[in-house]
Design a protein around this motif. Structure first.
Motif, short mmCIF file in Angstrom:
data_model
loop_
_atom_site.label_atom_id
_atom_site.label_comp_id
_atom_site.label_asym_id
_atom_site.label_seq_id
_atom_site.Cartn_x
_atom_site.Cartn_y
_atom_site.Cartn_z
N ASN A 86 2.10 -3.12 -30.81
CA ASN A 86 0.76 -3.38 -30.26
C ASN A 86 0.75 -3.41 -28.73
O ASN A 86 0.00 -4.18 -28.11
CB ASN A 86 0.18 -4.69 -30.81
N SER A 137 -2.52 -8.96 -38.72
CA SER A 137 -1.40 -9.09 -37.80
C SER A 137 -0.16 -9.64 -38.50
O SER A 137 0.91 -9.71 -37.90
CB SER A 137 -1.78 -10.03 -36.64
N THR A 186 -5.14 -8.11 -28.98
CA THR A 186 -6.41 -7.46 -28.64
C THR A 186 -7.24 -8.33 -27.68
O THR A 186 -7.74 -7.83 -26.67
CB THR A 186 -7.23 -7.18 -29.91
#
Length: 635
Positions: free
Chosen positions: A94, A211, A143
């Motif tokens: 990520n 996640s 994020t």
């Protein structure tokens, strides 16, 4: 006592200081890297030390243009693999895709100077990427707070580097050995399953995903967001997967075409990017990577986060992933070195990995090590030295300076396909079968790692399997093997009677073999086990109308003994004397003999009852038995 026999050397010829120094040397310097330094001048010692810590000074002066040709070919080949893998594994963690390219530029340059392996290719790895992501995401959302998330990754790389460098300088490579082959196989296999399932996000064109890394959460997330499934992305992904699997199959059938499989991920990226650009893939359910900045690694020292509460997360992530990366990198380097009849220094590798991760954390890189796939390609491409890593770095530098923006249109489904094919090779079904056939306990450790990763978390899987490995090692120490010896017919050899049922036992004599150090953790067990052997042998002797009169203990396998162990021997001796049984020892090693003399144990049993071989001991016992019978007949 009968015929002439060689006497056991029981004289203490080492002081405590010399023995302690010898033990430290064998523990931390088993390879004795600085042997012969005493004969060198000060300047020569300095130069030899520099060559030890920077192997490039060893092979660099001998480097030839012929070697360079091979290294250029290997470097360009692994660069073609490093580009798609770097972007893919950064996405897996990520992180911005450009971080993956940064991490393939600086660390390989450091390794080329400090690394001892000629075959290892440096780069990011999938397992460590996912492990880092799973630990960091438990505290920071990738994020919602992307910058902080990235900063913790840099800080984790710094702690990884410090940890690895410290292990190398302190010569603590022994710690990595607790990650046994069965642990690594199970952990990598479980991680591969989870990573493959996670790539269904890219294969199906999903924009939302869990996640968490456990199987149930991943599968639930895939079906929970089924309204986001994109058939366009799925079809493109199947095409890429088929192409990559075909080239992988081609490599197994025709080894000389390994380069086709090596460059196929880059071809998938180029073809996929071109296709997505021409059809405007992002408008048709085919997500793309997005913007990649042109330019070399920016300095990131100021980005390191040493403030609470993030420092604890960074340390945890760095230490766990660093331990795993060390085990993988050293294992890969050793296996490839063996194929060329070469050797690598595990402690030097730790220092090289540590320094490159410290420097990497200062230059916008996250954790790097020696991945198996890239190193295998480097090996088969014919690399001669670590210069192939320099060639790869130059190629990545050119990409960063001039070509990085072109990868903007790379479909995420292409990266998912690349990762899936790379992970399939980590599921070692043959190794699982081999472990089940050869060692059931090792198989259980392997499955603990595998199922722990798949069903729970990577940390739990790794922790449980390592815990079982340590428990097994402790059990071997706490419950060592003992056996009764018998004479193999028509020889002077004595072996375990369970392994050799035809071996002959002697009336009135019990011969035992101890095969481990005697410490406080196993002294009690050995006392009870010897007592059982004696009791069983006495019962056998009584059935034959005889008495057990001698217990011979083979000390050849006892490498060390502590005070509790010596106390146990005294207690066993007292119990046997009360039963009218004499004790004899066979071949105690120097350190053990010194302690037995110093504690007075040898004086208690008599120096004449310490023998060099089993044959000598048995002969002496028979002689003593015969003498006692003769005396009895005379009376």
């Amino acid at each position: 006592m009968g015929e002439h026999r060689h006497k056991v050397n029981l004289s203490g010829n080492k002081t405590f200081i010399s023995a302690f120094k010898s033990r430290l040397k064998e523990t931390f310097f088993p390879d004795d890297p600085f042997r012969g330094f005493a004969k060198l001048s000060a300047g020569a010692r300095t130069w030899s030390t520099l060559k030890y810590f920077a192997p490039i000074l060893e092979w660099g002066p001998k480097y030839s243009l012929a070697d360079l040709r091979y290294d250029i070919l290997a470097g360009v080949t692994i660069a073609s693999l490093a580009i798609p893998q770097g972007i893919s594994y950064a996405r897996l963690a990520n992180l911005p895709p450009i971080i993956g390219l940064y991490s393939s530029f600086v660390p390989p340059l450091i390794y080329a100077v400090l690394g001892s392996s000629k075959n290892l290719a440096v780069g990011t790895v999938a397992a460590a990427s996912l492990l880092l992501a799973s630990v960091v995401q438990s505290e920071v959302d990738a994020t919602a707070n992307a910058q902080l998330y990235l900063q913790i990754f840099y800080t984790a790389a710094f702690f990884t580097g410090v940890f690895q460098t410290a292990l190398g300088f302190l010569r603590l490579g022994i710690l990595v050995d607790f990650l046994s082959r069965s642990v690594i196989s199970g952990f990598m296999g479980g991680t591969a399953i989870i990573i493959i399932l996670q790539q269904l996000k890219g294969m199906l064109g999903l924009t939302h995903f869990t996640s968490k890394t456990d199987l149930i959460s991943v599968v639930r997330s895939i079906f929970h967001y089924r309204d986001e499934w994109s058939w366009e992305s799925a079809i493109l992904g199947i095409c890429f997967l088929s192409f990559l699997l075909l080239t992988k199959h081609l490599r197994t059938k025709m080894q000389k075409l390994f380069w086709v499989s090596a460059i196929s991920p880059l071809l998938v990226v180029v073809i996929g990017g071109t296709f997505a650009f021409l059809v405007h893939g992002e408008d048709h359910g085919i997500p793309i990577v997005g913007d990649l900045k042109k330019g070399l690694n920016p300095i990131s020292i100021s980005e390191l986060k040493f403030q609470s509460p993030y420092i604890s997360t960074a340390m945890k992530a760095g230490l766990l992933s660093g331990f795993l990366a060390l085990a993988e990198g050293i294992a890969v380097g050793r296996s490839l070195a063996m194929m060329k009849n070469e050797q690598i220094d595990g402690n030097k590798e730790m220092i090289a990995f540590g320094v490159m991760n410290i420097v990497g954390s200062f230059t916008s890189c996250y954790l790097t090590t020696g991945p198996f796939s890239k190193s295998a390609v480097n090996f088969h491409a014919g690399c001669k030295t670590a210069m192939s890593n320099v060639v790869m770095s130059i190629c990545i530098m050119l990409v960063l300076l001039f070509l990085a923006p072109l990868f903007k249109y790379t479909p995420l489904v292409a990266l998912s396909a690349i990762i899936i094919v790379a992970m399939i090779g980590l599921i070692e079904i043959k190794e699982f079968r081999h472990l089940f056939k050869v060692d059931k306990f090792d198989f259980c450790i392997c499955m603990a790692a595998f199922l722990g990763v798949v069903l729970f978390t990577m940390v739990i899987g790794l922790g449980v399997s390592v815990g079982l490995s340590i428990l097994r090692a402790l059990l071997y120490v706490a419950r060592p093997t003992t056996c009764k010896l018998g004479n193999v017919k028509n020889t002077e050899i004595f072996r375990d009677i369970e392994q050799y049922p035809d071996a002959t036992s002697f009336s009135s004599i019990l011969i035992l073999q101890l095969g481990s150090p005697i410490y406080f953790v196993n002294a009690g067990y050995l006392r009870e086990r010897i007592a059982r052997w004696v009791e069983d042998e006495e019962n056998i002797a009584r059935k034959n109308g005889e008495d057990l009169q001698y217990v011979i203990v083979d000390f050849g396998g006892v490498t060390s003994i502590d005070n509790t162990g010596i106390g146990m021997l005294h207690e066993v001796h007292r119990n046997l004397v009360r039963r009218g049984i004499k004790v004899a020892l066979i071949n105690p090693r120097t350190d053990v003999a010194n302690k037995l003399v110093a504690s007075g144990y040898i004086q208690v049993i008599g120096e004449n009852w310490v023998f060099l071989s089993t044959k000598d001991a048995v002969t002496a016992c028979h002689f003593a038995l015969q003498e006692s019978r003769n005396i009895g007949e005379q009376l």
